[in-house]
Design a protein around this motif. Structure first.
Motif, short mmCIF file in Angstrom:
data_model
loop_
_atom_site.label_atom_id
_atom_site.label_comp_id
_atom_site.label_asym_id
_atom_site.label_seq_id
_atom_site.Cartn_x
_atom_site.Cartn_y
_atom_site.Cartn_z
N GLU A 6 0.84 -1.21 0.00
CA GLU A 6 0.00 0.00 0.00
C GLU A 6 0.87 1.25 0.00
O GLU A 6 2.01 1.23 0.47
CB GLU A 6 -0.88 0.03 1.25
CG GLU A 6 -1.84 -1.13 1.36
CD GLU A 6 -1.90 -1.68 2.76
OE1 GLU A 6 -2.89 -2.34 3.08
OE2 GLU A 6 -0.95 -1.46 3.53
N THR A 19 -5.45 9.87 -1.77
CA THR A 19 -5.69 8.67 -2.57
C THR A 19 -4.75 7.58 -2.12
O THR A 19 -3.53 7.76 -2.11
CB THR A 19 -5.49 8.94 -4.07
OG1 THR A 19 -6.38 9.97 -4.50
CG2 THR A 19 -5.76 7.68 -4.88
N SER A 21 -3.34 3.66 -2.70
CA SER A 21 -3.21 2.63 -3.73
C SER A 21 -2.61 1.37 -3.12
O SER A 21 -1.90 1.44 -2.11
CB SER A 21 -2.36 3.13 -4.90
OG SER A 21 -1.04 3.39 -4.48
N CYS A 22 -2.91 0.27 -3.73
CA CYS A 22 -2.42 -1.03 -3.25
C CYS A 22 -2.22 -1.93 -4.46
O CYS A 22 -3.16 -2.17 -5.23
CB CYS A 22 -3.43 -1.64 -2.29
SG CYS A 22 -3.08 -3.34 -1.81
N THR A 23 -0.99 -2.41 -4.62
CA THR A 23 -0.66 -3.27 -5.75
C THR A 23 -0.32 -4.66 -5.26
O THR A 23 0.50 -4.81 -4.34
CB THR A 23 0.51 -2.69 -6.55
OG1 THR A 23 0.14 -1.41 -7.06
CG2 THR A 23 0.87 -3.60 -7.71
N ARG A 71 -10.32 -0.10 -9.42
CA ARG A 71 -9.21 -1.05 -9.57
C ARG A 71 -8.76 -1.10 -11.02
O ARG A 71 -9.54 -0.84 -11.94
CB ARG A 71 -9.60 -2.44 -9.08
CG ARG A 71 -10.64 -3.15 -9.91
CD ARG A 71 -11.15 -4.43 -9.25
NE ARG A 71 -10.23 -5.55 -9.40
CZ ARG A 71 -10.48 -6.77 -8.93
NH1 ARG A 71 -11.61 -7.01 -8.27
NH2 ARG A 71 -9.62 -7.75 -9.11
N THR A 77 -4.04 -3.50 -9.16
CA THR A 77 -3.99 -2.37 -8.23
C THR A 77 -5.40 -1.92 -7.88
O THR A 77 -6.26 -1.83 -8.75
CB THR A 77 -3.20 -1.21 -8.84
OG1 THR A 77 -1.86 -1.65 -9.13
CG2 THR A 77 -3.15 -0.03 -7.88
N TYR A 79 -7.49 1.22 -5.79
CA TYR A 79 -7.35 2.59 -5.32
C TYR A 79 -8.50 2.96 -4.40
O TYR A 79 -9.60 2.42 -4.52
CB TYR A 79 -7.34 3.57 -6.49
CG TYR A 79 -6.26 3.31 -7.52
CD1 TYR A 79 -6.52 2.54 -8.65
CD2 TYR A 79 -4.98 3.83 -7.35
CE1 TYR A 79 -5.54 2.29 -9.60
CE2 TYR A 79 -3.99 3.59 -8.29
CZ TYR A 79 -4.28 2.82 -9.41
OH TYR A 79 -3.29 2.58 -10.34
N GLN A 81 -10.00 6.65 -3.44
CA GLN A 81 -10.01 8.10 -3.46
C GLN A 81 -10.86 8.58 -2.30
O GLN A 81 -12.05 8.25 -2.23
CB GLN A 81 -10.57 8.62 -4.79
CG GLN A 81 -10.75 10.13 -4.85
CD GLN A 81 -9.44 10.88 -4.83
OE1 GLN A 81 -8.49 10.50 -5.51
NE2 GLN A 81 -9.37 11.94 -4.04
#
Length: 120
Positions: A6, A19, A21-23, A71, A77, A79, A81
């Motif tokens: 993250e 925002t 994000s997580c990959t 996503r 990934t 997201y 927001q």
């Protein structure tokens, strides 16, 4: 192995935006649903938002109209927001993914968490 990383947390004033994000990496067969949870001090971890593989979304009542989950399936990934942030949104935010390890079978994986702090 499967890993979720993250980013995007931080300190923001009330009314501001962030925002997250997580990959996900090391995915063997694909991902079903992805989501974001949060855990505030002294409180249980709660679901904030989730998104299915087909793009259907679900939000906690407390964030509806303020947060948007999305996503990118090409990069695995997800997201989040977050707009109009409130002090009560302060928490550690965790992403999770239901990762397929065989056809029609998946298990949950979690990220390490990212701190979001909203000052009043």
């Amino acid at each position: 192995q499967v890993q979720l990383v993250e980013s995007g947390g931080g300190l923001v004033q009330a009314g501001g935006s962030l925002t997250l994000s997580c990959t996900a990496s090391g995915i063997p067969f694909g991902i079903n649903a992805m989501g974001w949870h949060r855990e505030a001090p002294g409180k249980q971890r709660e679901l904030v938002a989730s998104i299915s593989s087909g793009g259907n979304t679900h939000y906690a009542d407390s964030v509806k109209g303020r947060f948007t989950i999305s996503r990118d399936k090409t990069t695995n990934t997800v997201y989040l927001q977050m707009n109009s942030l409130k002090p009560e949104d302060t928490a550690v935010y965790y992403c999770n993914a239901a990762v397929y390890y065989r056809v029609s079978s998946s298990r949950d994986y979690w990220g390490q968490g990212t701190q979001v702090t909203v000052s009043s």
